[in-house]
Write a protein that holds these residues in place. Structure first.
Motif, PDB file in Angstrom:
ATOM      1  N   VAL A 161      -7.712   5.735 -10.272  1.00 30.39           N
ATOM      2  CA  VAL A 161      -7.848   5.024 -11.249  1.00 30.39           C
ATOM      3  C   VAL A 161      -8.507   6.147 -13.109  1.00 30.39           C
ATOM      4  CG1 VAL A 161     -10.076   3.456 -12.216  1.00 30.39           C
ATOM      5  CG2 VAL A 161      -9.348   3.692  -9.349  1.00 30.39           C
ATOM      6  N   ARG A 162      -8.452   7.037 -13.156  1.00 31.64           N
ATOM      7  CA  ARG A 162      -8.521   7.836 -13.946  1.00 31.64           C
ATOM      8  C   ARG A 162      -7.509   7.970 -14.547  1.00 31.64           C
ATOM      9  NH1 ARG A 162      -6.691  12.900 -12.461  1.00 31.64           N
ATOM     10  NH2 ARG A 162      -7.155  13.357 -10.350  1.00 31.64           N
ATOM     11  N   SER A 172      -0.057   7.117 -13.720  1.00 27.00           N
ATOM     12  CA  SER A 172      -0.168   7.591 -12.334  1.00 27.00           C
ATOM     13  C   SER A 172       1.868   7.897 -11.869  1.00 27.00           C
ATOM     14  CB  SER A 172      -0.389   5.969 -11.182  1.00 27.00           C
ATOM     15  OG  SER A 172      -1.948   6.017 -11.729  1.00 27.00           O
ATOM     16  N   GLU A 173       1.365   8.613 -10.865  1.00 30.44           N
ATOM     17  CA  GLU A 173       2.721   9.343 -10.590  1.00 30.44           C
ATOM     18  C   GLU A 173       3.990   7.836  -9.609  1.00 30.44           C
ATOM     19  OE1 GLU A 173       4.612  12.189  -6.864  1.00 30.44           O
ATOM     20  OE2 GLU A 173       2.922  12.038  -7.669  1.00 30.44           O
ATOM     21  N   PHE A 174       5.051   7.505 -10.297  1.00 33.19           N
ATOM     22  CA  PHE A 174       6.365   6.810  -9.754  1.00 33.19           C
ATOM     23  C   PHE A 174       6.421   6.929  -8.683  1.00 33.19           C
ATOM     24  CE2 PHE A 174      10.610   4.631  -8.209  1.00 33.19           C
ATOM     25  CZ  PHE A 174      10.075   3.349  -9.287  1.00 33.19           C
ATOM     26  N   VAL A 175       6.491   6.763  -7.016  1.00 29.96           N
ATOM     27  CA  VAL A 175       6.763   6.240  -5.881  1.00 29.96           C
ATOM     28  C   VAL A 175       7.460   5.498  -4.873  1.00 29.96           C
ATOM     29  CG1 VAL A 175       4.354   8.150  -5.531  1.00 29.96           C
ATOM     30  CG2 VAL A 175       4.678   5.329  -5.069  1.00 29.96           C
ATOM     31  N   GLY A 176       8.032   4.318  -5.881  1.00 32.03           N
ATOM     32  CA  GLY A 176       8.888   3.883  -5.320  1.00 32.03           C
ATOM     33  C   GLY A 176       8.508   2.967  -4.326  1.00 32.03           C
ATOM     34  N   LEU A 177       9.459   2.608  -2.669  1.00 29.56           N
ATOM     35  CA  LEU A 177       9.020   2.009  -1.463  1.00 29.56           C
ATOM     36  C   LEU A 177       8.222   2.803  -0.321  1.00 29.56           C
ATOM     37  CD1 LEU A 177      12.296   0.706  -0.896  1.00 29.56           C
ATOM     38  CD2 LEU A 177      10.736  -0.531  -2.452  1.00 29.56           C
ATOM     39  N   LYS A 178       7.440   4.019  -1.518  1.00 36.79           N
ATOM     40  CA  LYS A 178       6.499   4.795  -0.104  1.00 36.79           C
ATOM     41  C   LYS A 178       5.863   4.143   0.926  1.00 36.79           C
ATOM     42  CE  LYS A 178       3.381   8.798  -0.238  1.00 36.79           C
ATOM     43  NZ  LYS A 178       2.154   9.475  -0.726  1.00 36.79           N
ATOM     44  N   TYR A 179       5.438   3.175   0.020  1.00 41.55           N
ATOM     45  CA  TYR A 179       4.062   2.381   0.705  1.00 41.55           C
ATOM     46  C   TYR A 179       4.105   1.166   1.283  1.00 41.55           C
ATOM     47  CZ  TYR A 179       0.805   5.386  -2.303  1.00 41.55           C
ATOM     48  OH  TYR A 179       0.123   5.646  -2.865  1.00 41.55           O
ATOM     49  N   PHE A 180       5.534   0.551   1.499  1.00 38.53           N
ATOM     50  CA  PHE A 180       6.561  -0.095   2.035  1.00 38.53           C
ATOM     51  C   PHE A 180       6.544   0.741   3.241  1.00 38.53           C
ATOM     52  CE2 PHE A 180       6.682  -2.013  -2.749  1.00 38.53           C
ATOM     53  CZ  PHE A 180       6.622  -3.175  -1.961  1.00 38.53           C
ATOM     54  N   LYS A 181       7.296   1.887   2.825  1.00 36.01           N
ATOM     55  CA  LYS A 181       7.603   2.402   4.829  1.00 36.01           C
ATOM     56  C   LYS A 181       6.093   2.763   5.319  1.00 36.01           C
ATOM     57  CE  LYS A 181      11.752   4.673   1.627  1.00 36.01           C
ATOM     58  NZ  LYS A 181      12.395   5.571   1.361  1.00 36.01           N
ATOM     59  N   GLN A 182       5.553   3.111   4.295  1.00 33.13           N
ATOM     60  CA  GLN A 182       4.531   3.549   5.080  1.00 33.13           C
ATOM     61  C   GLN A 182       3.637   2.261   6.151  1.00 33.13           C
ATOM     62  OE1 GLN A 182       1.290   4.896   2.607  1.00 33.13           O
ATOM     63  NE2 GLN A 182      -0.500   4.566   4.330  1.00 33.13           N
ATOM     64  N   PHE A 183       3.449   1.026   5.728  1.00 31.99           N
ATOM     65  CA  PHE A 183       3.119  -0.146   5.731  1.00 31.99           C
ATOM     66  C   PHE A 183       4.145  -0.063   7.195  1.00 31.99           C
ATOM     67  CE2 PHE A 183       3.926  -5.004   6.867  1.00 31.99           C
ATOM     68  CZ  PHE A 183       2.155  -5.472   7.163  1.00 31.99           C
TER      69      PHE A 183
END
Length: 326
Positions: A69-70, A76-87
């Motif tokens: 948020v800040r 914010s840092e670009f992480v690509g498909l990180k959160y899709f893989k995490q799911f």
């Protein structure tokens, strides 16, 4: 002469534009009330529909960044498909997908057919007063909040509720059963509530389609000896078949919507294995735990699945019939 013709040609469009402006001005004075209402409606759409779409583009970006948020979207840092893989690496992901597809599938099959059957039954009523009363009664649950529905369900189906009392008095149960917190019957219970709440409202479209069927077809059917069931099967259902196909195509895209409010209100620890859907999952991880990027990525995955299902169903419909959304 050539110069004069050219000058005349260059002056004419100005007069045409002036004439169009005067005509528009006269129309505005004549229909100023309609214009004012239209402008207000246009402003409403821009403020509440168009401008929020800009936020959707930002949400799309959030799924591929580690949003803070800040720092904002662009810091914010670009992480690509990180959160899709995490799911997909979470242990309960397939449980969530299963629950979503099962409850969405029950709604599009049982609930979809129930709306058509209700519309056919209402259409066959010959007493107009009774027809209007039943239509009104069937529409009312649509306007009842899920908070109210959940409260009523808790009161009626709890161990000391009236449903258990009636079943025990009839000898169908030996002891009270809390249907709301029983995981084995949760899918059936929620599907029944969804049908009760949406069936009447969904039947309006089919009733409207039936009203557009040429009445001469029914007269010809009566001459040919068709009974009421024969007219329903050979005239009414074919007459609304295009509407049924269109709504089914759009409904398939909604299979991925397994429900949200009803599960948060009626779900419990004992039924989590059956009620946890993608929507509730996004809510818990995205809002309650503050993992906004993860929640957005899961929501985006849900949208992609819905689009794929919609395109496939539309292609199949176009392949076997002449009706398709696009």
């Amino acid at each position: 002469m050539a110069k004069q013709k050219g000058a005349a040609a260059s002056v004419q469009p100005v007069g045409v534009k002036s004439g169009r402006f005067q005509k528009l001005k006269r129309e505005f004075k004549r229909d100023r009330q309609l214009w004012i209402v239209s402008i207000l409606a246009l402003a409403f759409m821009i403020v509440f529909y168009l401008l929020p779409m800009l936020g959707n583009y930002m949400a799309f970006i959030m799924a591929f960044i580690d949003y803070k948020v800040r720092k904002g979207f662009f810091g914010s840092e670009f992480v690509g498909l990180k959160y899709f893989k995490q799911f997909f690496s979470l242990p309960d992901v397939w449980l969530v997908i299963r629950n979503t597809l099962v409850m969405g599938g029950l709604n599009i099959t049982i609930g979809f057919v129930a709306s058509i059957i209700l519309a056919l039954m209402l259409n066959e009523l010959r007493f107009k007063t009774m027809k209007r009363v039943l239509q009104t009664v069937s529409y009312l649950p649509h306007f009842v909040s899920w908070v109210v529905v959940a409260s009523l369900a808790m009161s009626l189906f709890s161990t000391d509720g009236i449903v258990n009392e009636v079943l025990i008095n009839m000898g169908l149960l030996e002891e009270p059963v809390n249907i709301v917190t029983k995981g084995d019957t949760y899918w059936i219970f929620i599907t029944a509530l969804n049908i009760w709440k949406t069936m009447g409202w969904s039947s309006i479209i089919y009733m409207s389609a039936m009203a557009g069927i040429d009445q001469e077809l029914y007269q010809a059917g009566a001459v040919d000896g068709l009974g009421r069931w024969g007219m329903v099967w050979h005239i009414t259902i074919p007459g609304i078949s295009s509407t049924i196909i269109m709504l089914f195509i759009l409904g398939v895209g909604g299979i991925i919507n397994g429900g949200f409010e009803q599960h948060l209100l009626l779900g419990s620890a004992t039924t989590r294995e059956f009620y946890e859907t993608i929507d509730t999952y996004v809510y818990r991880y995205g809002l309650e735990m503050g993992q906004y990027s993860f929640g957005t990525a899961v929501g985006l995955f849900k949208v992609l699945i819905a689009v794929v299902l919609l395109v496939i169903t539309n292609w199949i419909s176009r392949l076997f019939s002449d009706t398709a959304v696009f």
